[in-house]
Design a protein around this motif. Structure first.
Motif, mmCIF file in Angstrom:
data_model
loop_
_atom_site.group_PDB
_atom_site.id
_atom_site.type_symbol
_atom_site.label_atom_id
_atom_site.label_comp_id
_atom_site.label_asym_id
_atom_site.label_seq_id
_atom_site.Cartn_x
_atom_site.Cartn_y
_atom_site.Cartn_z
ATOM 1 N N PRO A 93 0.813 -1.214 0.000
ATOM 2 C CA PRO A 93 0.000 0.000 0.000
ATOM 3 C C PRO A 93 0.850 1.268 0.000
ATOM 4 O O PRO A 93 0.492 2.256 -0.633
ATOM 5 C CB PRO A 93 -0.824 -0.110 1.288
ATOM 6 N N ALA A 94 1.972 1.260 0.683
ATOM 7 C CA ALA A 94 2.838 2.431 0.709
ATOM 8 C C ALA A 94 3.402 2.710 -0.680
ATOM 9 O O ALA A 94 3.497 3.856 -1.099
ATOM 10 C CB ALA A 94 3.968 2.229 1.714
ATOM 11 N N VAL A 95 3.754 1.674 -1.408
ATOM 12 C CA VAL A 95 4.261 1.842 -2.765
ATOM 13 C C VAL A 95 3.168 2.418 -3.652
ATOM 14 O O VAL A 95 3.414 3.321 -4.448
ATOM 15 C CB VAL A 95 4.775 0.490 -3.321
ATOM 16 N N ALA A 96 1.949 1.944 -3.522
ATOM 17 C CA ALA A 96 0.844 2.458 -4.316
ATOM 18 C C ALA A 96 0.616 3.938 -4.036
ATOM 19 O O ALA A 96 0.354 4.714 -4.953
ATOM 20 C CB ALA A 96 -0.427 1.661 -4.028
ATOM 21 N N GLU A 97 0.727 4.348 -2.764
ATOM 22 C CA GLU A 97 0.551 5.757 -2.421
ATOM 23 C C GLU A 97 1.636 6.612 -3.045
ATOM 24 O O GLU A 97 1.366 7.707 -3.527
ATOM 25 C CB GLU A 97 0.546 5.933 -0.904
ATOM 26 N N VAL A 98 2.871 6.135 -3.062
ATOM 27 C CA VAL A 98 3.970 6.882 -3.665
ATOM 28 C C VAL A 98 3.761 7.011 -5.161
ATOM 29 O O VAL A 98 3.972 8.069 -5.736
ATOM 30 C CB VAL A 98 5.328 6.208 -3.358
ATOM 31 N N GLU A 99 3.308 5.934 -5.804
ATOM 32 C CA GLU A 99 3.073 5.972 -7.245
ATOM 33 C C GLU A 99 1.959 6.944 -7.601
ATOM 34 O O GLU A 99 1.942 7.505 -8.684
ATOM 35 C CB GLU A 99 2.735 4.576 -7.759
ATOM 36 N N GLN A 100 1.003 7.166 -6.704
ATOM 37 C CA GLN A 100 -0.109 8.049 -6.990
ATOM 38 C C GLN A 100 0.092 9.451 -6.421
ATOM 39 O O GLN A 100 -0.798 10.278 -6.497
ATOM 40 C CB GLN A 100 -1.409 7.445 -6.459
ATOM 41 N N ALA A 101 1.272 9.725 -5.873
ATOM 42 C CA ALA A 101 1.549 11.064 -5.363
ATOM 43 C C ALA A 101 1.434 12.052 -6.512
ATOM 44 O O ALA A 101 1.932 11.821 -7.599
ATOM 45 C CB ALA A 101 2.932 11.113 -4.739
ATOM 46 N N GLY A 102 0.742 13.142 -6.282
ATOM 47 C CA GLY A 102 0.541 14.122 -7.336
ATOM 48 C C GLY A 102 -0.634 13.811 -8.227
ATOM 49 O O GLY A 102 -0.921 14.555 -9.151
ATOM 50 N N ALA A 103 -1.323 12.735 -7.962
ATOM 51 C CA ALA A 103 -2.506 12.360 -8.732
ATOM 52 C C ALA A 103 -3.750 12.768 -7.956
ATOM 53 O O ALA A 103 -3.740 12.824 -6.734
ATOM 54 C CB ALA A 103 -2.509 10.862 -8.997
ATOM 55 N N LEU A 104 -4.798 13.095 -8.691
ATOM 56 C CA LEU A 104 -6.026 13.570 -8.071
ATOM 57 C C LEU A 104 -7.193 12.637 -8.360
ATOM 58 O O LEU A 104 -7.342 12.145 -9.481
ATOM 59 C CB LEU A 104 -6.370 14.971 -8.594
ATOM 60 N N THR A 105 -8.024 12.425 -7.360
ATOM 61 C CA THR A 105 -9.255 11.671 -7.540
ATOM 62 C C THR A 105 -10.280 12.564 -8.243
ATOM 63 O O THR A 105 -10.061 13.775 -8.398
ATOM 64 C CB THR A 105 -9.838 11.237 -6.186
ATOM 65 N N TYR A 106 -11.392 11.992 -8.615
ATOM 66 C CA TYR A 106 -12.471 12.779 -9.231
ATOM 67 C C TYR A 106 -12.878 13.929 -8.314
ATOM 68 O O TYR A 106 -12.978 15.078 -8.749
ATOM 69 C CB TYR A 106 -13.670 11.878 -9.545
ATOM 70 N N LYS A 107 -13.085 13.627 -7.054
ATOM 71 C CA LYS A 107 -13.530 14.646 -6.098
ATOM 72 C C LYS A 107 -12.504 15.775 -5.968
ATOM 73 O O LYS A 107 -12.867 16.951 -5.943
ATOM 74 C CB LYS A 107 -13.776 13.981 -4.737
ATOM 75 N N GLU A 108 -11.225 15.418 -5.905
ATOM 76 C CA GLU A 108 -10.174 16.431 -5.784
ATOM 77 C C GLU A 108 -10.067 17.286 -7.048
ATOM 78 O O GLU A 108 -9.925 18.506 -6.969
ATOM 79 C CB GLU A 108 -8.830 15.762 -5.494
ATOM 80 N N LEU A 109 -10.146 16.649 -8.213
ATOM 81 C CA LEU A 109 -10.057 17.395 -9.461
ATOM 82 C C LEU A 109 -11.278 18.283 -9.668
ATOM 83 O O LEU A 109 -11.172 19.378 -10.208
ATOM 84 C CB LEU A 109 -9.871 16.438 -10.641
ATOM 85 N N LYS A 110 -12.422 17.828 -9.180
ATOM 86 C CA LYS A 110 -13.653 18.632 -9.305
ATOM 87 C C LYS A 110 -13.539 19.926 -8.497
ATOM 88 O O LYS A 110 -14.125 20.941 -8.866
ATOM 89 C CB LYS A 110 -14.866 17.832 -8.865
ATOM 90 N N GLN A 111 -12.770 19.921 -7.428
ATOM 91 C CA GLN A 111 -12.549 21.154 -6.672
ATOM 92 C C GLN A 111 -11.795 22.173 -7.516
ATOM 93 O O GLN A 111 -12.020 23.371 -7.387
ATOM 94 C CB GLN A 111 -11.775 20.866 -5.389
ATOM 95 N N GLU A 112 -10.928 21.714 -8.386
ATOM 96 C CA GLU A 112 -10.164 22.598 -9.257
ATOM 97 C C GLU A 112 -10.930 22.970 -10.521
ATOM 98 O O GLU A 112 -10.727 24.039 -11.082
ATOM 99 C CB GLU A 112 -8.826 21.940 -9.641
ATOM 100 N N TYR A 113 -11.780 22.076 -10.969
ATOM 101 C CA TYR A 113 -12.597 22.272 -12.170
ATOM 102 C C TYR A 113 -14.054 21.995 -11.801
ATOM 103 O O TYR A 113 -14.552 20.883 -11.994
ATOM 104 C CB TYR A 113 -12.156 21.324 -13.291
ATOM 105 N N PRO A 114 -14.766 22.985 -11.276
ATOM 106 C CA PRO A 114 -16.129 22.769 -10.761
ATOM 107 C C PRO A 114 -17.127 22.209 -11.770
ATOM 108 O O PRO A 114 -18.090 21.553 -11.386
ATOM 109 C CB PRO A 114 -16.555 24.163 -10.295
ATOM 110 N N THR A 115 -16.898 22.424 -13.055
ATOM 111 C CA THR A 115 -17.840 21.907 -14.058
ATOM 112 C C THR A 115 -17.498 20.489 -14.512
ATOM 113 O O THR A 115 -18.169 19.941 -15.386
ATOM 114 C CB THR A 115 -17.876 22.838 -15.294
#
Length: 80
Positions: A18-40
């Motif tokens: 799981p720690a390796v997976a978190e490192v690989e996804q560092a800097g990546a955004l989920t749908y919810k996180e990206l929606k905060q940056e792009y409300p539409t």
């Protein structure tokens, strides 16, 4: 003795995964996180951005989406 060492190594690898997976996804955004940056942003558009279908949009995918006008080309850092 050898089996204890191998078992310990296998268990350690399982806990590290799981720690390796978190490192690989560092800097990546989920749908919810990206929606905060792009409300539409819609779920369908997010699926287009997430080219490798891993459930997150990394910065390379976001840049490609902005360049191809899938996302509005705007800096996420320039929001006031």
């Amino acid at each position: 003795m050898k089996s204890i060492v191998l078992t310990t190594a296998a268990v350690a690898a399982l806990f590290a995964a799981p720690a390796v997976a978190e490192v690989e996804q560092a800097g990546a955004l989920t749908y919810k996180e990206l929606k905060q940056e792009y409300p539409t942003l819609t779920k369908k558009t997010f699926e287009m951005v997430d080219v490798n279908k891993d459930g997150v949009a990394d910065m390379e995918e976001i840049d490609q989406a902005e360049q191809s006008d899938v996302l509005e080309a705007q800096s996420m850092m320039d929001k006031s």
